[in-house]
Design a protein around this motif. Structure first.
Motif, short mmCIF file in Angstrom:
data_model
loop_
_atom_site.label_atom_id
_atom_site.label_comp_id
_atom_site.label_asym_id
_atom_site.label_seq_id
_atom_site.Cartn_x
_atom_site.Cartn_y
_atom_site.Cartn_z
N ILE A 1 -3.15 1.50 -0.91
CA ILE A 1 -2.62 0.17 -1.23
C ILE A 1 -1.24 0.28 -1.87
O ILE A 1 -0.34 -0.52 -1.59
CB ILE A 1 -3.60 -0.58 -2.14
CG1 ILE A 1 -4.86 -0.94 -1.34
CG2 ILE A 1 -2.97 -1.83 -2.73
CD1 ILE A 1 -6.00 -1.46 -2.19
N ALA A 2 -1.04 1.27 -2.72
CA ALA A 2 0.29 1.48 -3.31
C ALA A 2 1.32 1.74 -2.23
O ALA A 2 2.43 1.17 -2.25
CB ALA A 2 0.24 2.65 -4.30
N VAL A 3 0.97 2.58 -1.27
CA VAL A 3 1.89 2.92 -0.19
C VAL A 3 2.13 1.72 0.72
O VAL A 3 3.27 1.44 1.12
CB VAL A 3 1.35 4.12 0.61
CG1 VAL A 3 2.23 4.39 1.82
CG2 VAL A 3 1.28 5.35 -0.27
N GLU A 4 1.06 1.00 1.04
CA GLU A 4 1.21 -0.16 1.93
C GLU A 4 2.03 -1.27 1.26
O GLU A 4 2.79 -1.98 1.93
CB GLU A 4 -0.18 -0.70 2.29
CG GLU A 4 -0.97 0.22 3.21
CD GLU A 4 -2.44 -0.18 3.30
OE1 GLU A 4 -2.79 -1.25 2.74
OE2 GLU A 4 -3.21 0.54 3.93
N THR A 5 1.88 -1.41 -0.05
CA THR A 5 2.55 -2.49 -0.77
C THR A 5 3.99 -2.16 -1.12
O THR A 5 4.90 -2.99 -0.96
CB THR A 5 1.78 -2.84 -2.06
OG1 THR A 5 0.41 -3.11 -1.74
CG2 THR A 5 2.38 -4.06 -2.74
N PHE A 6 4.21 -0.93 -1.62
CA PHE A 6 5.53 -0.58 -2.13
C PHE A 6 6.19 0.61 -1.43
O PHE A 6 7.26 1.05 -1.83
CB PHE A 6 5.44 -0.30 -3.64
CG PHE A 6 5.02 -1.50 -4.45
CD1 PHE A 6 5.84 -2.62 -4.53
CD2 PHE A 6 3.81 -1.52 -5.12
CE1 PHE A 6 5.46 -3.73 -5.28
CE2 PHE A 6 3.41 -2.62 -5.88
CZ PHE A 6 4.25 -3.73 -5.95
N GLY A 7 5.52 1.17 -0.41
CA GLY A 7 6.14 2.20 0.40
C GLY A 7 5.86 3.63 0.01
O GLY A 7 6.09 4.55 0.79
N ARG A 8 5.32 3.86 -1.19
CA ARG A 8 5.06 5.23 -1.63
C ARG A 8 4.32 5.16 -2.96
O ARG A 8 4.05 4.09 -3.50
CB ARG A 8 6.36 6.02 -1.81
CG ARG A 8 7.24 5.47 -2.92
CD ARG A 8 8.59 6.15 -2.98
NE ARG A 8 9.36 5.71 -4.14
CZ ARG A 8 10.01 4.56 -4.19
NH1 ARG A 8 9.98 3.73 -3.17
NH2 ARG A 8 10.69 4.23 -5.28
N ILE A 9 4.00 6.35 -3.51
CA ILE A 9 3.49 6.44 -4.88
C ILE A 9 4.23 7.58 -5.58
O ILE A 9 4.33 8.69 -5.04
CB ILE A 9 1.96 6.64 -4.92
CG1 ILE A 9 1.47 6.64 -6.37
CG2 ILE A 9 1.53 7.90 -4.18
CD1 ILE A 9 -0.04 6.51 -6.49
N ASP A 10 4.77 7.30 -6.75
CA ASP A 10 5.52 8.29 -7.52
C ASP A 10 4.74 8.81 -8.72
O ASP A 10 4.91 9.96 -9.13
CB ASP A 10 6.84 7.69 -8.02
CG ASP A 10 7.74 7.25 -6.88
OD1 ASP A 10 8.14 8.11 -6.09
OD2 ASP A 10 8.03 6.04 -6.79
N VAL A 11 3.90 7.95 -9.29
CA VAL A 11 3.15 8.30 -10.50
C VAL A 11 1.71 7.82 -10.36
O VAL A 11 1.48 6.65 -10.03
CB VAL A 11 3.77 7.65 -11.76
CG1 VAL A 11 2.96 8.02 -13.00
CG2 VAL A 11 5.23 8.05 -11.93
N MET A 12 0.79 8.72 -10.59
CA MET A 12 -0.61 8.34 -10.71
C MET A 12 -1.04 8.61 -12.15
O MET A 12 -1.11 9.76 -12.58
CB MET A 12 -1.50 9.14 -9.75
CG MET A 12 -3.01 8.93 -9.97
SD MET A 12 -3.58 7.23 -9.76
CE MET A 12 -3.71 7.13 -7.96
N TRP A 13 -1.32 7.54 -12.88
CA TRP A 13 -1.78 7.67 -14.26
C TRP A 13 -3.28 7.41 -14.29
O TRP A 13 -3.74 6.28 -14.16
CB TRP A 13 -1.04 6.69 -15.16
CG TRP A 13 -1.43 6.75 -16.61
CD1 TRP A 13 -2.31 7.61 -17.22
CD2 TRP A 13 -0.93 5.90 -17.66
NE1 TRP A 13 -2.40 7.37 -18.56
CE2 TRP A 13 -1.57 6.32 -18.85
CE3 TRP A 13 -0.03 4.84 -17.69
CZ2 TRP A 13 -1.32 5.69 -20.07
CZ3 TRP A 13 0.21 4.22 -18.91
CH2 TRP A 13 -0.43 4.64 -20.09
N ALA A 14 -4.06 8.48 -14.42
CA ALA A 14 -5.51 8.39 -14.51
C ALA A 14 -5.86 8.09 -15.96
O ALA A 14 -5.97 8.98 -16.80
CB ALA A 14 -6.16 9.69 -14.05
N ASN A 15 -6.04 6.83 -16.26
CA ASN A 15 -6.20 6.37 -17.63
C ASN A 15 -7.63 5.94 -17.97
O ASN A 15 -8.02 5.94 -19.14
CB ASN A 15 -5.23 5.21 -17.88
CG ASN A 15 -5.53 4.46 -19.15
OD1 ASN A 15 -5.23 4.93 -20.26
ND2 ASN A 15 -6.14 3.29 -19.03
N ALA A 16 -8.42 5.57 -16.98
CA ALA A 16 -9.74 5.01 -17.24
C ALA A 16 -10.62 5.97 -18.03
O ALA A 16 -10.63 7.18 -17.79
CB ALA A 16 -10.42 4.65 -15.92
N GLY A 17 -11.37 5.43 -18.98
CA GLY A 17 -12.27 6.25 -19.78
C GLY A 17 -13.33 5.40 -20.45
O GLY A 17 -13.15 4.19 -20.64
#
Length: 296
Positions: free
Chosen positions: A75-91
């Protein structure tokens, strides 16, 4: 604009540190994919960003589900063309929030805590790294660990273990992904964490730290650092911003304590604070066994 033209996905960003980070990153020019397991939360944060003139999209996603993390990247790629940062924050915390002894814990709870806090980081990072490698795009893998990964929190043994696992993954990912221009780091908050972490998942998103929820007296806090304002969630988000920006481009494999207020400067032996040069350190409140060691 420290995040201009960067595309950032943040798990668990419907409340707490993830929400604060999403708002901060967007204000610094990032396009943000807000994701959360609680329906409606991600959409509310994305709308906040849009209302402030930023770029954002929202996704309902469970970090325990492999397909959800793959979809988050897609979805990140489809919406904005790419992904530069993945912040795994959930806990998630321990059941009972520190009131359940380890001997009375269940394997189901252990597995669920690790599924969210550790495996969730692995799945999010793996999905993002696969896209970055396949498209020859350097990027950033960021995780929210905890000060508990260094010093165990009383009543949080499973949480402590899960966060220590994150720190290990940080080092391993930095070693393996470095050749692709991908760096991996984590922030390990002590203070300034969201009070929502201690509340049910359907509770109102308060946007405040534990310390903000009570009268602040810096002279009656455990931390050595004395400031007039309590630690804020933003104090931790600021470190995440640094680690996600180009300012930290040669940092990798690091798990950094944030908003600790000087607690990690302490030794495990607490000496009297009024110890003067002329004072006999073998007298006073020092335990007998420690005094014997000093006198040897």
């Amino acid at each position: 604009m420290r995040m201009k033209d960067k595309v950032v996905a943040i798990t668990g960003s419907g409340s707490g540190l993830g929400r604060e980070g999403a708002l901060l990153f967007a204000s610094e020019g990032a396009s943000v994919i807000v994701s959360d397991v609680v329906p409606g939360r991600a959409q509310a944060v994305a709308q906040e960003i849009l209302d402030q003139g930023g770029a954002a999209s929202a996704v309902d996603a469970d970090v325990r589900v492999e397909a959800d993390m793959d979809a988050l990247v897609s979805i990140a790629v489809e919406t904005f063309g790419r992904i530069d940062v993945m912040w795994a924050n959930a806990g998630i915390p321990e059941p009972g929030f520190g009131m359940q002894p380890l001997a009375e814990s269940s394997l189901a709870d252990w597995n669920n805590i690790f599924a969210v806090n550790s495996t969730g980081v692995y799945l999010a990072w793996r999905s993002a790294a696969r896209w970055m490698i396949a498209h020859s795009r350097p990027g950033t893998l960021l995780a929210t660990s905890s000060a508990a990964s260094y010093n165990a929190y009383p009543g949080f043994p499973m949480y402590t273990a899960s966060k220590a696992a994150v720190n290990g993954l940080v080092r391993a990912a930095a070693l393996e992904f470095g050749k692709f221009g991908i760096h991996a780091n984590a922030l390990c908050p002590t203070h300034g964490m969201s009070v929502n972490f201690a509340l049910p998942s359907d509770a109102e998103v308060l946007g405040k730290s534990y310390e903000e929820m009570q009268p602040w007296d810096p002279d009656h806090r455990a931390m050595p650092l004395r400031l007039d304002q309590p630690p804020l969630i933003r104090d931790n988000a600021n470190l995440a911003l640094f680690l996600a920006s180009d300012e930290s481009r040669y940092m990798s494999g690091q798990s950094i304590q944030s908003a600790d207020g000087g607690q990690f400067a302490r030794t495990s032996i607490i000496f009297p604070t009024d110890l003067g040069q002329d004072q006999d350190i073998t007298s006073g409140s020092i335990p007998d066994e420690l005094r014997d060691q000093i006198n040897r």
